[in-house]
Design an enzyme around this catalytic site. Sequence first.
Site, short mmCIF file in Angstrom:
data_model
loop_
_atom_site.label_atom_id
_atom_site.label_comp_id
_atom_site.label_asym_id
_atom_site.label_seq_id
_atom_site.Cartn_x
_atom_site.Cartn_y
_atom_site.Cartn_z
N GLU A 274 0.84 -1.22 0.00
CA GLU A 274 0.00 0.00 0.00
C GLU A 274 0.87 1.26 0.00
O GLU A 274 0.55 2.25 0.66
CB GLU A 274 -0.93 0.00 1.23
CG GLU A 274 -1.80 -1.24 1.34
CD GLU A 274 -2.85 -1.17 2.46
OE1 GLU A 274 -3.08 -0.08 3.00
OE2 GLU A 274 -3.44 -2.22 2.76
C1 GLA Z 1 -5.48 0.32 5.48
C2 GLA Z 1 -6.18 -0.81 4.77
C3 GLA Z 1 -6.58 -0.44 3.38
C4 GLA Z 1 -7.12 0.96 3.30
C5 GLA Z 1 -6.17 1.94 3.89
C6 GLA Z 1 -6.67 3.33 3.80
O1 GLA Z 1 -4.17 0.43 5.11
O2 GLA Z 1 -5.42 -1.98 4.70
O3 GLA Z 1 -7.56 -1.32 2.95
O4 GLA Z 1 -8.36 1.05 3.94
O5 GLA Z 1 -6.02 1.58 5.25
O6 GLA Z 1 -7.49 3.55 2.73
#
Ligand code: GLA
EC number: 3.2.1.8
Length: 364
Positions: A274
């Site tokens: 992410e």
């Molecule tokens: C966390 C979750 C994601 C997303 C982010 C913010 O990292 O794993 O699915 O919700 O927060 O969008």
Amino acid sequence: MRFSLATAALLAGPALAAPPAPRHDDKDVGLNALAQRAGKLWFGTAADIPGTDETTDAAYLKILENPANFGEITPANAMKFMYTEPEQNVFNYTGGDYVLNLAERHGQRVRCHNLVWASQLSDFVNNGNWTKESLTAVMRNHIFHVVQHFGRRCYSWDVVNEALNGDGTFSSSIWYDTIGEDYFYLAFQYAQEALAEIHANDVKLYYNDYGIENPGTKADAVHNLVKELRKRDIRIDGIGLESHFEVGFTPSLQDQLSTKQGYIALGLDVAITELDVRFTQAPYYDAAGEKQQAQDYYTSVSSCIEAGPKCIGITVWDFDDKYSWVPYTFAGQGGADIYNATLQAKPAYYAIADALQGKACSVC
Ligand code: GLA
């Protein structure tokens, strides 16, 4: 010799006409093509498609759907509990199928995200009057249905998301508070069993979290969870390192590398799942700030390159500032992504291209 980003933008033709070229000597090569050349499975992105205007944003889609840019898409929301099982035992796969169909049309893979998490749950879960047994049954039913519906179309599942506090203890959630820490192990066990029933044992099972990208108590706790799963003879294949960082405060290359190597030494894959690097205050687009941001992206991507093939890929948490989650979650913060809100590539984009090619950062 390099030319400036402004020149690169001019050479790329009319605004938004084409994905920006990472380097003058590699004009047609996007970040995914570079990642695959470096032995990664992908350079990917989250995309939130259903319910946002990403679905109809032609300029956005043109970049998203080009497999030279992205070899993987993570549905940021569509596969979460509140969307896939809005009412008890009533399943809705529309959003998840939409993302899978879009990705498959372009030869892109999907990290399916996520099965068991404290947030974005359905009201029936949050408001139920559960016993350990009845909530365990809800979790099992959810995992079996969702995992078996999407099946082998998922490269992997984030089976449990964000189970830990910063000090390595289990965080409060309806799952932990009602079931106790067994919920964590049972979730992996059910995912494994659900996949086995449909002969999809090659779908990988991941634990995904933030704050576990650098050495410390929380990363140690992840090691312990993996050992406990192993003790119980339950499969786990990988650790997802969210890597939501702040400009100027990205963990060092050495820290990110040694932490990845630690998980790899347990026999696991790792993935950056992410990645974004946000400014904690405006301005988001001044030259010095963007240069530091480029360095931060460069450090994280380099750590995955240096970790070798067991760091399987890098996913950014959407690629442009227009669709970033950051301003909605952290008031006053933003500018976290590798393209700005009008889809112009930032220095961070070029820094990633350099990192993927094992080159010194030309824009840091
Ligand atoms: C966390 C979750 C994601 C997303 C982010 C913010 O990292 O794993 O699915 O919700 O927060 O969008």
